[in-house]
Design a protein around this motif. Sequence first.
Motif, PDB file in Angstrom:
ATOM      1  N   TYR A   1      62.657 -18.724  -6.416  1.00 36.22           N
ATOM      2  CA  TYR A   1      63.852 -19.526  -6.128  1.00 36.22           C
ATOM      3  C   TYR A   1      65.015 -19.060  -6.976  1.00 36.22           C
ATOM      4  O   TYR A   1      64.862 -18.742  -8.153  1.00 36.22           O
ATOM      5  N   THR A   2      66.154 -18.999  -6.357  1.00 39.63           N
ATOM      6  CA  THR A   2      67.364 -18.608  -7.058  1.00 39.63           C
ATOM      7  C   THR A   2      68.465 -19.519  -6.565  1.00 39.63           C
ATOM      8  O   THR A   2      68.558 -19.796  -5.371  1.00 39.63           O
ATOM      9  N   SER A   3      69.265 -20.040  -7.505  1.00 35.03           N
ATOM     10  CA  SER A   3      70.295 -20.990  -7.095  1.00 35.03           C
ATOM     11  C   SER A   3      71.389 -20.243  -6.383  1.00 35.03           C
ATOM     12  O   SER A   3      71.422 -19.023  -6.363  1.00 35.03           O
TER      13      SER A   3
ATOM     14  N   SER B   1      67.002  -2.917 -21.323  1.00 34.67           N
ATOM     15  CA  SER B   1      67.712  -4.205 -21.285  1.00 34.67           C
ATOM     16  C   SER B   1      68.243  -4.467 -19.893  1.00 34.67           C
ATOM     17  O   SER B   1      68.655  -3.547 -19.183  1.00 34.67           O
ATOM     18  N   GLY B   2      68.250  -5.750 -19.521  1.00 32.91           N
ATOM     19  CA  GLY B   2      68.808  -6.137 -18.235  1.00 32.91           C
ATOM     20  C   GLY B   2      68.883  -7.637 -18.090  1.00 32.91           C
ATOM     21  O   GLY B   2      68.572  -8.369 -19.028  1.00 32.91           O
ATOM     22  N   SER B   3      69.328  -8.083 -16.937  1.00 33.68           N
ATOM     23  CA  SER B   3      69.491  -9.500 -16.537  1.00 33.68           C
ATOM     24  C   SER B   3      70.846 -10.072 -16.925  1.00 33.68           C
ATOM     25  O   SER B   3      71.236 -11.118 -16.412  1.00 33.68           O
TER      26      SER B   3
ATOM     27  N   THR C   1      67.263 -11.114  -8.364  1.00 32.82           N
ATOM     28  CA  THR C   1      66.060 -11.646  -7.734  1.00 32.82           C
ATOM     29  C   THR C   1      65.892 -11.122  -6.304  1.00 32.82           C
ATOM     30  O   THR C   1      64.809 -10.700  -5.905  1.00 32.82           O
ATOM     31  N   GLU C   2      66.984 -11.142  -5.534  1.00 34.91           N
ATOM     32  CA  GLU C   2      66.906 -10.764  -4.118  1.00 34.91           C
ATOM     33  C   GLU C   2      66.674  -9.271  -3.905  1.00 34.91           C
ATOM     34  O   GLU C   2      66.266  -8.856  -2.826  1.00 34.91           O
ATOM     35  N   THR C   3      67.029  -8.469  -4.902  1.00 35.96           N
ATOM     36  CA  THR C   3      67.046  -7.021  -4.683  1.00 35.96           C
ATOM     37  C   THR C   3      66.052  -6.253  -5.554  1.00 35.96           C
ATOM     38  O   THR C   3      65.958  -5.032  -5.426  1.00 35.96           O
TER      39      THR C   3
ATOM     40  N   LYS D   1      74.995  -8.265  -0.094  1.00 27.29           N
ATOM     41  CA  LYS D   1      76.158  -8.517  -0.967  1.00 27.29           C
ATOM     42  C   LYS D   1      75.687  -9.216  -2.242  1.00 27.29           C
ATOM     43  O   LYS D   1      75.252 -10.364  -2.195  1.00 27.29           O
ATOM     44  N   THR D   2      75.809  -8.517  -3.370  1.00 27.79           N
ATOM     45  CA  THR D   2      75.276  -9.084  -4.618  1.00 27.79           C
ATOM     46  C   THR D   2      76.175 -10.144  -5.239  1.00 27.79           C
ATOM     47  O   THR D   2      75.710 -10.970  -6.019  1.00 27.79           O
ATOM     48  N   GLY D   3      77.482 -10.081  -4.956  1.00 28.47           N
ATOM     49  CA  GLY D   3      78.413 -11.003  -5.625  1.00 28.47           C
ATOM     50  C   GLY D   3      78.851 -10.494  -6.989  1.00 28.47           C
ATOM     51  O   GLY D   3      79.607 -11.158  -7.687  1.00 28.47           O
ATOM     52  N   ASP D   4      78.366  -9.319  -7.392  1.00 28.32           N
ATOM     53  CA  ASP D   4      78.810  -8.715  -8.650  1.00 28.32           C
ATOM     54  C   ASP D   4      79.938  -7.725  -8.359  1.00 28.32           C
ATOM     55  O   ASP D   4      80.022  -7.170  -7.269  1.00 28.32           O
ATOM     56  N   LEU D   5      80.785  -7.500  -9.377  1.00 21.74           N
ATOM     57  CA  LEU D   5      81.922  -6.585  -9.223  1.00 21.74           C
ATOM     58  C   LEU D   5      81.738  -5.381 -10.136  1.00 21.74           C
ATOM     59  O   LEU D   5      81.342  -5.533 -11.294  1.00 21.74           O
TER      60      LEU D   5
HETATM   61  P1  AMP Z   1      69.168 -13.457 -10.870  1.00 22.38           P
HETATM   62  O1  AMP Z   1      69.839 -14.083  -9.693  1.00 22.38           O
HETATM   63  O2  AMP Z   1      68.599 -14.418 -11.828  1.00 22.38           O
HETATM   64  O3  AMP Z   1      68.204 -12.464 -10.429  1.00 22.38           O
HETATM   65  O4  AMP Z   1      70.303 -12.714 -11.672  1.00 22.38           O
HETATM   66  C1  AMP Z   1      70.916 -11.582 -11.142  1.00 22.38           C
HETATM   67  C2  AMP Z   1      72.269 -11.382 -11.738  1.00 22.38           C
HETATM   68  O5  AMP Z   1      72.155 -11.016 -13.115  1.00 22.38           O
HETATM   69  C3  AMP Z   1      73.018 -10.239 -11.124  1.00 22.38           C
HETATM   70  O6  AMP Z   1      73.608 -10.596  -9.885  1.00 22.38           O
HETATM   71  C4  AMP Z   1      74.031  -9.910 -12.193  1.00 22.38           C
HETATM   72  O7  AMP Z   1      75.130 -10.792 -12.132  1.00 22.38           O
HETATM   73  C5  AMP Z   1      73.239 -10.173 -13.466  1.00 22.38           C
HETATM   74  N1  AMP Z   1      72.736  -8.943 -14.080  1.00 22.38           N
HETATM   75  C6  AMP Z   1      71.509  -8.399 -14.036  1.00 22.38           C
HETATM   76  N2  AMP Z   1      71.430  -7.270 -14.769  1.00 22.38           N
HETATM   77  C7  AMP Z   1      72.666  -7.072 -15.300  1.00 22.38           C
HETATM   78  C8  AMP Z   1      73.260  -6.082 -16.171  1.00 22.38           C
HETATM   79  N3  AMP Z   1      72.553  -5.072 -16.661  1.00 22.38           N
HETATM   80  N4  AMP Z   1      74.574  -6.219 -16.470  1.00 22.38           N
HETATM   81  C9  AMP Z   1      75.308  -7.240 -16.001  1.00 22.38           C
HETATM   82  N5  AMP Z   1      74.801  -8.210 -15.199  1.00 22.38           N
HETATM   83  C10 AMP Z   1      73.503  -8.132 -14.849  1.00 22.38           C
END
Ligand code: AMP
Length: 463
Positions: free
Chosen positions: A118-120, A230-232, A258-260, A334-338
């Motif tokens: 689950y992911t919000s 490192s990540g997340s 989570t989705e990818t 679409k991840t929503g990240d920029l």
């Molecule tokens: P989640 O939905 O819990 O899987 O979180 C995913 C989100 O974590 C991504 O869409 C990013 O916004 C963020 N994220 C994961 N890895 C990185 C990273 N190395 N640098 C910046 N943001 C990250």
Amino acid sequence: MALGVSPGDRVAIQAAKHVAMLELYGAAIISGAILLPLNTSYTKAEISYFLNDARPKIFVCDVESEASLADVAYDCGVKTVLVLTGSSENSLEWLRDAQTTGLAPVPRGAEDIAAILYTSGTTGRAKGAMLSHRALASNAAVLVALWRFSKDDRLIHALPIFHTHGLFVAINVVMMAGASMDFLAGFDAEAIIGLMLESSVLMGVPTFYTRLLKYPALPDAARGMRLFVSGSAPLLVETHRQWEMQTGHRILERYGMTETNMNTSNPYDQERRPGTVGFALPGIEVRMVDSGTGLEVPDGEVGGIEVRGANLFSGYWENPEKTAAGMCADGFFKTGDLARRDEEGYIHIVGRAKDLIISGGLNVYPVELELIIDAFPGVDESAVFGVTHPDFGESVVAAIVPHKGATIELAALHEHLAGQLARFKQPREIVIVDALPRNTMGKVQKNVLAASYGDFNKEHPHH
Ligand code: AMP
Ligand code: MLC
């Protein structure tokens, strides 16, 4: 299988980290079931939402929480409640030992679903991301090769195992490589440093690294390690540099969701560039897209990150509308990240188009809190936003506008939120304001709020 689990049935678990959880993961896969792990800090209200939505056949919890959670689970239609460990007849360990006849593994195809996480979301309630065997296995194989995992590796596993980082990135990679791992109950800096002498890899969120840097024993302990990942959440350039100065190792930062599963990674042999998440993983396409035109932006310009490949999830559980909203017609998600790509191809994540706070690697979606706060007596409206935090990277703050003449009972509001929301989602600070700053479109300017109230952590470093 002896409990009547059929292929496609969900098996949910909320339990403290324990090796028996790996057995449950294996059992779910072998019986063709779908594993559904839940954050241990979720409240009863949150658990009940997930169980009602996913309708698992089995729910597994800790012995200590059985009394309070069993009724919740049965009310949600769960058929059997088990405890993870112990010698009672409803414990997974007891059942395992009592099972004398062999049961043949249920064959599964690549597109069958192995897990739901689950992911919000930025709109409404949490959604279950369905992850196929194809997505999980392909991503693990890519990471094993790229990060040079072998049976000689020994991973320090200190992450929780209810999110993709600790559960799939760490465990699947170790299992696929035939490596081994030390399973810590949670983050424990001294235990991690103690294990470094006999280990080769650590995977963590940035908070792990900033915390470990405070220990004088780190440099000597870390020297013989092979790899730090490192990540997340974003790893600060400063953390990357300090780590290299103290240990001689360059942290390898990667980016996923989570989705990818994992999308990009810094290289193993070439330069690991601070402040970047490296390149698209082999076989995975990553593009940056203009939000207005939907067209790819040139290198150097910022666009929304979109991803395509075998790593992608199979949609949100029973939610085709949300699935469709997240996908492009050509199969990109679409991840929503920029981000922007630099001259050498390294991807720099520069922000998020989605309204999301990442605290210590855990995601907090403001809208979830705002809905609860807005319904509280005396509240006219609210805005929840993130401010910089020295330990968690970001922390959660709520700004509240009371109804004219109303007083908000802050203690009662904190208590109300504590009953509804996991601890990590609860605001560290609530401020009462006369009005929310808005742009000409009427949209609340959370960046303005963050700039006004971002000094909390300097004034109150204990928060
Ligand atoms: P989640 O939905 O819990 O899987 O979180 C995913 C989100 O974590 C991504 O869409 C990013 O916004 C963020 N994220 C994961 N890895 C990185 C990273 N190395 N640098 C910046 N943001 C990250
Ligand atoms: C704990 N607390 C948190 C918190 N973790 N508050 C905000 N954010 C967090 N992340 C609360 C505790 O309940 C406690 O509340 C207080 O903060 C102090 O706790 P602590 O003892 O300092 O916390 P600790 O147990 O050490 O945990 C911190 C942590 C942990 C950073 C080690 O949160 C963690 O392991 N985070 C990793 C999460 C993760 O796996 N993310 C990956 C998601 S997958 P009180 O009551 O004492 O005030 C993903 C995709 C990808 O994002 O790319 O990987």
